[in-house]
Design a protein around this motif. Structure first.
Motif, PDB file in Angstrom:
ATOM      1  N   LYS A   1     -24.912  15.746 -15.574  1.00 20.03           N
ATOM      2  CA  LYS A   1     -23.925  15.282 -16.551  1.00 20.03           C
ATOM      3  C   LYS A   1     -22.551  15.751 -16.092  1.00 20.03           C
ATOM      4  N   GLU A   2     -21.543  14.956 -16.419  1.00 24.11           N
ATOM      5  CA  GLU A   2     -20.174  15.260 -15.987  1.00 24.11           C
ATOM      6  C   GLU A   2     -19.733  16.664 -16.422  1.00 24.11           C
ATOM      7  N   ILE A   3     -20.085  17.035 -17.649  1.00 26.31           N
ATOM      8  CA  ILE A   3     -19.666  18.345 -18.164  1.00 26.31           C
ATOM      9  C   ILE A   3     -20.242  19.482 -17.313  1.00 26.31           C
ATOM     10  N   TYR A   4     -21.492  19.309 -16.839  1.00 21.24           N
ATOM     11  CA  TYR A   4     -22.118  20.358 -16.032  1.00 21.24           C
ATOM     12  C   TYR A   4     -21.502  20.401 -14.636  1.00 21.24           C
ATOM     13  N   ARG A   5     -21.185  19.221 -14.096  1.00 24.14           N
ATOM     14  CA  ARG A   5     -20.508  19.178 -12.782  1.00 24.14           C
ATOM     15  C   ARG A   5     -19.228  20.001 -12.816  1.00 24.14           C
ATOM     16  N   SER A   6     -18.421  19.765 -13.863  1.00 25.79           N
ATOM     17  CA  SER A   6     -17.122  20.444 -13.897  1.00 25.79           C
ATOM     18  C   SER A   6     -17.292  21.952 -14.115  1.00 25.79           C
ATOM     19  N   GLU A   7     -18.315  22.345 -14.893  1.00 24.86           N
ATOM     20  CA  GLU A   7     -18.559  23.786 -15.089  1.00 24.86           C
ATOM     21  C   GLU A   7     -18.921  24.457 -13.762  1.00 24.86           C
ATOM     22  N   LEU A   8     -19.759  23.786 -12.967  1.00 23.51           N
ATOM     23  CA  LEU A   8     -20.168  24.346 -11.671  1.00 23.51           C
ATOM     24  C   LEU A   8     -18.979  24.408 -10.714  1.00 23.51           C
ATOM     25  N   GLN A   9     -18.180  23.338 -10.713  1.00 23.53           N
ATOM     26  CA  GLN A   9     -17.003  23.297  -9.824  1.00 23.53           C
ATOM     27  C   GLN A   9     -16.025  24.419 -10.158  1.00 23.53           C
ATOM     28  N   GLN A  10     -15.746  24.568 -11.456  1.00 23.44           N
ATOM     29  CA  GLN A  10     -14.798  25.605 -11.882  1.00 23.44           C
ATOM     30  C   GLN A  10     -15.277  27.003 -11.494  1.00 23.44           C
ATOM     31  N   ALA A  11     -16.596  27.206 -11.514  1.00 29.43           N
ATOM     32  CA  ALA A  11     -17.142  28.532 -11.186  1.00 29.43           C
ATOM     33  C   ALA A  11     -17.329  28.712  -9.674  1.00 29.43           C
ATOM     34  N   GLY A  12     -17.046  27.636  -8.909  1.00 32.05           N
ATOM     35  CA  GLY A  12     -17.208  27.725  -7.448  1.00 32.05           C
ATOM     36  C   GLY A  12     -18.667  27.843  -7.022  1.00 32.05           C
ATOM     37  N   ILE A  13     -19.536  27.128  -7.720  1.00 27.44           N
ATOM     38  CA  ILE A  13     -20.976  27.173  -7.398  1.00 27.44           C
ATOM     39  C   ILE A  13     -21.362  25.929  -6.609  1.00 27.44           C
ATOM     40  N   GLU A  14     -22.093  26.144  -5.520  1.00 29.76           N
ATOM     41  CA  GLU A  14     -22.575  25.022  -4.698  1.00 29.76           C
ATOM     42  C   GLU A  14     -23.707  24.308  -5.426  1.00 29.76           C
ATOM     43  N   TRP A  15     -23.727  22.977  -5.348  1.00 33.44           N
ATOM     44  CA  TRP A  15     -24.804  22.233  -5.988  1.00 33.44           C
ATOM     45  C   TRP A  15     -25.047  20.909  -5.271  1.00 33.44           C
ATOM     46  N   GLU A  16     -26.227  20.353  -5.516  1.00 32.94           N
ATOM     47  CA  GLU A  16     -26.559  19.019  -4.995  1.00 32.94           C
ATOM     48  C   GLU A  16     -27.297  18.262  -6.091  1.00 32.94           C
ATOM     49  N   GLU A  17     -27.228  16.930  -6.010  1.00 33.23           N
ATOM     50  CA  GLU A  17     -27.983  16.116  -6.973  1.00 33.23           C
ATOM     51  C   GLU A  17     -28.617  14.935  -6.247  1.00 33.23           C
ATOM     52  N   GLY A  18     -29.559  14.267  -6.936  1.00 32.64           N
ATOM     53  CA  GLY A  18     -30.209  13.103  -6.337  1.00 32.64           C
ATOM     54  C   GLY A  18     -31.247  13.463  -5.288  1.00 32.64           C
ATOM     55  N   GLY A  19     -31.717  14.701  -5.302  1.00 36.78           N
ATOM     56  CA  GLY A  19     -32.742  15.121  -4.329  1.00 36.78           C
ATOM     57  C   GLY A  19     -32.561  16.589  -3.972  1.00 36.78           C
ATOM     58  N   HIS A  20     -33.548  17.146  -3.295  1.00 34.97           N
ATOM     59  CA  HIS A  20     -33.524  18.572  -2.949  1.00 34.97           C
ATOM     60  C   HIS A  20     -33.518  18.762  -1.432  1.00 34.97           C
ATOM     61  N   THR A  21     -32.627  19.628  -0.949  1.00 30.71           N
ATOM     62  CA  THR A  21     -32.658  20.008   0.474  1.00 30.71           C
ATOM     63  C   THR A  21     -33.692  21.119   0.616  1.00 30.71           C
ATOM     64  N   GLU A  22     -34.889  20.728   1.088  1.00 35.65           N
ATOM     65  CA  GLU A  22     -36.027  21.657   1.052  1.00 35.65           C
ATOM     66  C   GLU A  22     -35.773  22.972   1.770  1.00 35.65           C
ATOM     67  N   GLU A  23     -35.161  22.892   2.989  1.00 35.61           N
ATOM     68  CA  GLU A  23     -35.005  24.150   3.737  1.00 35.61           C
ATOM     69  C   GLU A  23     -34.115  25.139   2.993  1.00 35.61           C
ATOM     70  N   ARG A  24     -33.108  24.631   2.258  1.00 35.68           N
ATOM     71  CA  ARG A  24     -32.247  25.541   1.483  1.00 35.68           C
ATOM     72  C   ARG A  24     -33.011  26.140   0.300  1.00 35.68           C
ATOM     73  N   VAL A  25     -33.795  25.299  -0.356  1.00 38.52           N
ATOM     74  CA  VAL A  25     -34.558  25.782  -1.512  1.00 38.52           C
ATOM     75  C   VAL A  25     -35.576  26.839  -1.058  1.00 38.52           C
ATOM     76  N   LEU A  26     -36.247  26.549   0.054  1.00 31.94           N
ATOM     77  CA  LEU A  26     -37.319  27.448   0.518  1.00 31.94           C
ATOM     78  C   LEU A  26     -36.783  28.701   1.226  1.00 31.94           C
ATOM     79  N   ALA A  27     -35.464  28.769   1.381  1.00 31.28           N
ATOM     80  CA  ALA A  27     -34.859  29.977   1.958  1.00 31.28           C
ATOM     81  C   ALA A  27     -34.429  30.952   0.859  1.00 31.28           C
ATOM     82  N   ALA A  28     -34.754  30.639  -0.394  1.00 30.44           N
ATOM     83  CA  ALA A  28     -34.315  31.475  -1.522  1.00 30.44           C
ATOM     84  C   ALA A  28     -35.077  32.793  -1.567  1.00 30.44           C
TER      85      ALA A  28
END
Length: 445
Positions: free
Chosen positions: A37-64
């Motif tokens: 949702k647009e509101i969540y996008r802007s909250e993440l941007q303002q906080a300087g948090i990296e994010w992706e949508e429309g799918g998962h980058t597996e290697e990044r997720v599995l490196a957690a």
């Protein structure tokens, strides 16, 4: 190096977890398979948090180092299976929030039905009683976001079984279990005992100084209390027998905790219906254990406003009353709604079925319902269940069509009740959207 935290799912709880984790110095990455949702996008941007949508980058997720999983993502999800296979710890957003909630007192409420009403009422009593309490969890603001942005000394948290599935140390000072009925079995391998275990995780970390409030008249809960190692002080509520916590007898509620006790007529409760008497008892016992004065408890119970989409009176048109109970997404919720009906009822039913057993409603439907209006893409199961019990069953495909058909089959003195017993995702965004469209259609009649 900062601990790598990946958050799966960018809804209210996911974004809240991301904001708190970032604030606490984690390296945060949020990944959502759908769109944000647009509101969540802007909250993440303002906080300087990296994010992706429309799918998962597996290697990044599995490196957690650790993953916070949205309660909406099931264990059978392929990515979740890979995370489990990689032995990466998975926690829920309430677990993360608990880590950073400090010495605040946590009141957590779960149950198949009544938890939202009970949570809201407990919060209302806390506020009237002068406590600085936040209302969080399933009901609105995520617990983690509240801890990050506006920490409070008391949190009243509505928790679902899905959130409890991924706790580790989460420990409420007061745990409330309203009841347990068959719901969400599609997420628990269709095994009721798995769902029961999930609900009882609310007491898993409680100590002897904590409290567990439960409905002693609920057969499933009553049978299960001995099966779990419960350390906390047990406070049962009942209408069937007197006890040392709370009970209703001859139209009066008695609440006893410690030395003090209060009583109050059930006719003074703003919430009507038998199920709401249980919800009110649970809230009053909670308040008493928080040392809120009984005058304040009484005042709060008499001034509480019911929730939108939960047995909400919409309008009375030509003598026909319309009630919006869109939040009833399972058979038991609808059963409770029908139980409190005192007039002939036209029932709007249907949507996405989560393995519903409509036989539970059959007696009440026979007794109270004159017509069923189906509001869903596939209504075959409803027709099969009620063809012998109700003379009229009609299929509709929109809120406006359902309201029109219901009004046509209602007479002066009847009630049109939207209480679907199903999820809403076939025709609507969510139950709120369904309730809002219903209300709009009623007003436009």
């Amino acid at each position: 190096m900062a601990k790598k935290l990946v958050i799966l799912g960018g809804g209210e709880s996911g974004v809240g977890a991301a904001l708190l984790a970032k604030q606490q110095g984690y390296a945060v990455f949020l990944s959502d398979g759908g769109s944000l949702k647009e509101i969540y996008r802007s909250e993440l941007q303002q906080a300087g948090i990296e994010w992706e949508e429309g799918g998962h980058t597996e290697e990044r997720v599995l490196a957690a180092d650790e993953v916070v999983k949205s309660p909406g993502i099931p264990e059978k999800n392929e990515l979740v299976k890979k995370i489990r296979a990689g032995a990466i710890p998975v926690i829920s957003e309430i677990e993360l929030a608990y880590r950073f909630a400090g010495n605040s007192r946590i009141i957590a409420i779960t149950g198949s039905n009544g938890k939202t009403t009970t949570t809201s009422l407990i919060h209302h009593i806390c506020r009237v009683g002068g406590l600085d309490a936040a209302l969080v969890g399933n009901i609105g603001t995520s617990f983690a976001k509240q801890v990050a942005i506006d920490p409070r000394p008391v949190y009243v948290v509505e928790v679902s079984s899905f959130q409890l599935d991924d706790i580790d140390r989460f420990r409420p000072h007061i745990a409330v279990l309203t009841n347990i009925t068959e719901d969400h079995l599609d997420r628990y391998e269709y095994k009721f005992e798995n769902y029961i275990k999930s609900k009882f995780r609310i007491v898993k970390n409680q100590l002897e100084t904590d409290y567990f409030i439960y409905n002693a008249d609920d057969p499933v809960t009553k049978e299960s209390t001995d099966k779990f190692n419960i350390q906390s002080i047990q406070l049962p509520i009942s209408m069937e027998r007197e006890n040392n916590a709370a009970f209703i007898k001859d139209g009066d509620m008695y609440v006893r905790t410690g030395e003090d006790f209060m009583n109050m007529s059930i006719y003074d409760f703003t919430l009507k219906g038998k199920h709401n008497q249980y919800n009110t008892m649970a809230a009053c016992v909670t308040a008493a254990t928080m040392d809120i004065r009984k005058e304040k408890i009484r005042e709060a119970v008499q001034t509480f406003q019911n929730l939108e989409h939960r047995m909400e009176h919409v309008a009375t048109i030509r003598g026909v009353e319309f009630i919006n109970d869109s939040k009833a997404t399972n058979v038991n919720s609808t059963w409770y709604a029908l139980e409190s009906m005192e007039k002939p009822t036209v029932l709007i039913l249907g949507g996405v079925d989560k393995g519903n057993d409509y036989a539970l409603m059959e007696e009440l439907v026979k007794e109270k319902v004159k017509a069923i209006i189906c509001l869903g893409v596939d209504n075959t199961k409803i027709h099969a269940a009620f063809k012998e019990s109700v003379p009229v069953i009609i299929d509709t495909a929109s809120a406006a069509e359902a309201v029109g058909a219901a009004f046509a089959h209602a007479e002066k003195g009847d009630v049109v009740l939207l209480s679907p017993a199903c999820a809403s995702f076939d025709l609507f965004k969510n139950y709120e959207d369904r309730g809002t469209q219903f209300k709009r259609a009623v007003i436009e009649l």
